[in-house]
Design a protein around this motif. Structure first.
Motif, PDB file in Angstrom:
ATOM      1  N   GLU A   1       0.832  -1.197   0.000  1.00 46.31           N
ATOM      2  CA  GLU A   1       0.000   0.000   0.000  1.00 46.31           C
ATOM      3  C   GLU A   1       0.871   1.253   0.000  1.00 46.31           C
ATOM      4  O   GLU A   1       0.529   2.256  -0.641  1.00 46.31           O
ATOM      5  CB  GLU A   1      -0.905   0.000   1.242  1.00 46.31           C
TER       6      GLU A   1
ATOM      7  N   HIS B   1       2.042   3.225  -3.229  1.00 52.03           N
ATOM      8  CA  HIS B   1       1.164   4.147  -3.934  1.00 52.03           C
ATOM      9  C   HIS B   1       0.990   5.466  -3.176  1.00 52.03           C
ATOM     10  O   HIS B   1       0.143   6.276  -3.549  1.00 52.03           O
ATOM     11  CB  HIS B   1      -0.207   3.486  -4.128  1.00 52.03           C
ATOM     12  N   TYR B   2       1.792   5.659  -2.161  1.00 48.03           N
ATOM     13  CA  TYR B   2       1.628   6.859  -1.337  1.00 48.03           C
ATOM     14  C   TYR B   2       2.120   8.093  -2.095  1.00 48.03           C
ATOM     15  O   TYR B   2       3.197   8.103  -2.665  1.00 48.03           O
ATOM     16  CB  TYR B   2       2.409   6.689  -0.025  1.00 48.03           C
ATOM     17  N   ARG B   3       1.279   9.128  -2.078  1.00 46.08           N
ATOM     18  CA  ARG B   3       1.650  10.392  -2.711  1.00 46.08           C
ATOM     19  C   ARG B   3       1.415  11.516  -1.710  1.00 46.08           C
ATOM     20  O   ARG B   3       0.392  11.552  -1.009  1.00 46.08           O
ATOM     21  CB  ARG B   3       0.790  10.679  -3.952  1.00 46.08           C
TER      22      ARG B   3
ATOM     23  N   ARG C   1       7.883   5.645  -0.824  1.00 43.09           N
ATOM     24  CA  ARG C   1       7.708   4.576  -1.826  1.00 43.09           C
ATOM     25  C   ARG C   1       9.016   3.821  -2.039  1.00 43.09           C
ATOM     26  O   ARG C   1       9.017   2.584  -2.152  1.00 43.09           O
ATOM     27  CB  ARG C   1       7.214   5.162  -3.153  1.00 43.09           C
TER      28      ARG C   1
ATOM     29  N   ASP D   1       5.843  -5.819  -8.431  1.00 41.09           N
ATOM     30  CA  ASP D   1       5.988  -4.527  -7.771  1.00 41.09           C
ATOM     31  C   ASP D   1       7.198  -3.773  -8.323  1.00 41.09           C
ATOM     32  O   ASP D   1       7.153  -2.545  -8.497  1.00 41.09           O
ATOM     33  CB  ASP D   1       6.142  -4.719  -6.260  1.00 41.09           C
TER      34      ASP D   1
ATOM     35  N   ASP E   1       7.611   4.566 -12.167  1.00 43.63           N
ATOM     36  CA  ASP E   1       7.315   5.634 -11.205  1.00 43.63           C
ATOM     37  C   ASP E   1       7.830   6.974 -11.737  1.00 43.63           C
ATOM     38  O   ASP E   1       8.911   7.032 -12.331  1.00 43.63           O
ATOM     39  CB  ASP E   1       7.973   5.322  -9.859  1.00 43.63           C
TER      40      ASP E   1
END
Length: 419
Positions: A15, A18-20, A38, A56, A63
């Motif tokens: 999870e 996908h952190y922004r 990330r 992944d 990215d």
């Protein structure tokens, strides 16, 4: 992240990929504060392992932040071998010239070189020829050379890339693609030239292929380029003239001069542009070579005896063309022998000539009876002087007040040109 790693929380780590956290930088530009999170989550997943890690890593190679892509490349290297699709992704990363992502390209190339896998050079070139790829530069040339050095096929890798480029050249949709192919072909050296010449010799003469042959700059491409000037397709003839302009070789001068009389305006313009680039001196040199070659081939068949022998060498032909060589036809009738020269056997001495100095007593000459002359009846006919038909008449002496005519060389006399 360290707590999630200690507890083995794989789902939570995934999870975090996908952190922004988009904020505003001091200059007003967007800044992603979530990139370090990330990258750390990705490194934690690689250390834990698991079936989801390859996927992944592949996703992380896309990215937007360079630091996350570098973490993905390091993770793929740690796993030892790429999975499906990762090699192509690494090749695209090595080709990219994104601002601020130079380290990403360098790390991707290092990993590709370490793998030393077959087919990577072709993938690199394919990525370089994509419509969205950057213009090929010297850095790309150095990268491709590294891939060639580590490819287990040796020179076969260069040949494979050359064949790929020629196939792409036939399909080049626009000028940009053709220009990219031509530039990469130039990096391959002799392998590219051999492949291009073999394609031309097989009868495949397309405009793009001829222009590529000219861009290689090798004199061996002159012959197929000149042959292209006789192709029935006017587009091919234009391309051949353009290639001749790029080659800038005087051997193409005669064919280019002929092409200036082509029915198509575009062909005439391209041929004239090629001759203009060569310059007047080069055009004259090209024509002089043709004339000299034809002169040496044609004149020995015209002359006989000593004249032909004088043309046996290049020097003799040049002297003949300049009017400095004359055939050895012997002394003229009635001419005195040169001082010190021995008389011909059986020849009578000239009237009034005495014995040569130092010569011994001469035997008395016995008078020879005169041959009986035939008796003619009727009025005497004037005797006409006999002039050998093989030699042109010689100019007479100049009259007072007139310039003496200049006698040309052997070639002029053979053609009757005394001026």
């Amino acid at each position: 992240m360290s707590k999630l790693l200690r507890k083995g929380k794989v789902d939570a780590l995934r999870e975090a990929l996908h952190y922004r956290d988009l904020g505003a930088a001091g200059n007003g530009a967007g800044h992603d504060a979530g990139a370090p999170v990330r990258a750390e989550a990705l490194r934690a997943l690689v250390s834990l392992g698991g079936p989801t890690v390859p996927g992944d890593l592949s996703a992380a190679l896309e990215d937007p932040d360079p630091s996350v892509r570098i973490a993905a490349i390091d993770g793929i290297a740690a796993m030892g071998a790429p999975v499906a699709g990762q090699a192509e992704q690494l090749v695209r990363a090595a080709v990219a010239r994104e601002e601020g992502a130079g380290d990403v390209s360098a790390r991707a190339l290092d990993l590709l070189v370490d793998w030393a896998a077959q087919g990577v050079a072709e993938m690199f070139v394919e990525a370089l020829l994509d419509p969205g790829a950057p213009e090929p530069d010297e850095g790309h040339a150095a990268s491709l050379e590294l891939l060639f050095v580590t490819d287990t096929r040796g020179d076969g890798a260069r040949t494979a890339v050359a064949d790929l480029l020629i196939a792409r050249l036939h399909q080049a949709p626009d000028e940009r693609s053709e220009r990219a192919v031509e530039r990469v072909l130039g990096w391959l050296g002799p392998s590219a030239l051999e492949s291009v010449l073999a394609e031309l010799e097989s009868g495949t003469s397309t405009p793009a292929l001829l222009r590529a042959a000219g861009s290689l700059g090798d004199a061996r491409a002159v012959a197929p380029v000149v042959q292209g000037l006789e192709n029935p397709d006017p587009d091919v003839r234009v391309a051949a003239a353009t290639a001749a302009r790029t080659l800038n070789h005087t051997r193409a001068v005669p064919a280019l001069l002929t092409a200036t009389q082509d029915d198509e305006q575009a062909v005439r313009d391209a041929a004239s542009a090629a001759l203009d680039r060569m310059g007047t001196a080069a055009v004259i040199a090209g024509l002089a070579t043709v004339v000299d070659t034809r002169l040496q081939a044609a004149l020995p068949a015209v002359l006989e005896g000593d004249g032909a022998e004088q043309l046996g060498s290049r020097g003799g032909a040049e002297q003949l063309a300049e009017g400095r060589a004359e055939p050895d036809v012997g002394p003229a009738p009635g001419a005195e022998p040169a001082p010190g020269a021995e008389p011909e056997p059986g020849a009578e001495p000239a009237p009034g000539a005495g014995p040569a100095p130092g010569a011994g007593p001469q035997p008395a000459q016995q008078p020879q009876p005169a041959a009986p002359q035939p008796v003619r009846s009727g009025p005497a006919e004037p005797i006409q002087p006999t002039v050998p038909s093989a030699l042109p008449a010689q100019p007479g002496p100049a009259l007072p007040g007139q310039p003496r005519p200049r006698r040309g060389g052997l070639l002029d006399r053979l053609l009757g040109r005394d001026y």
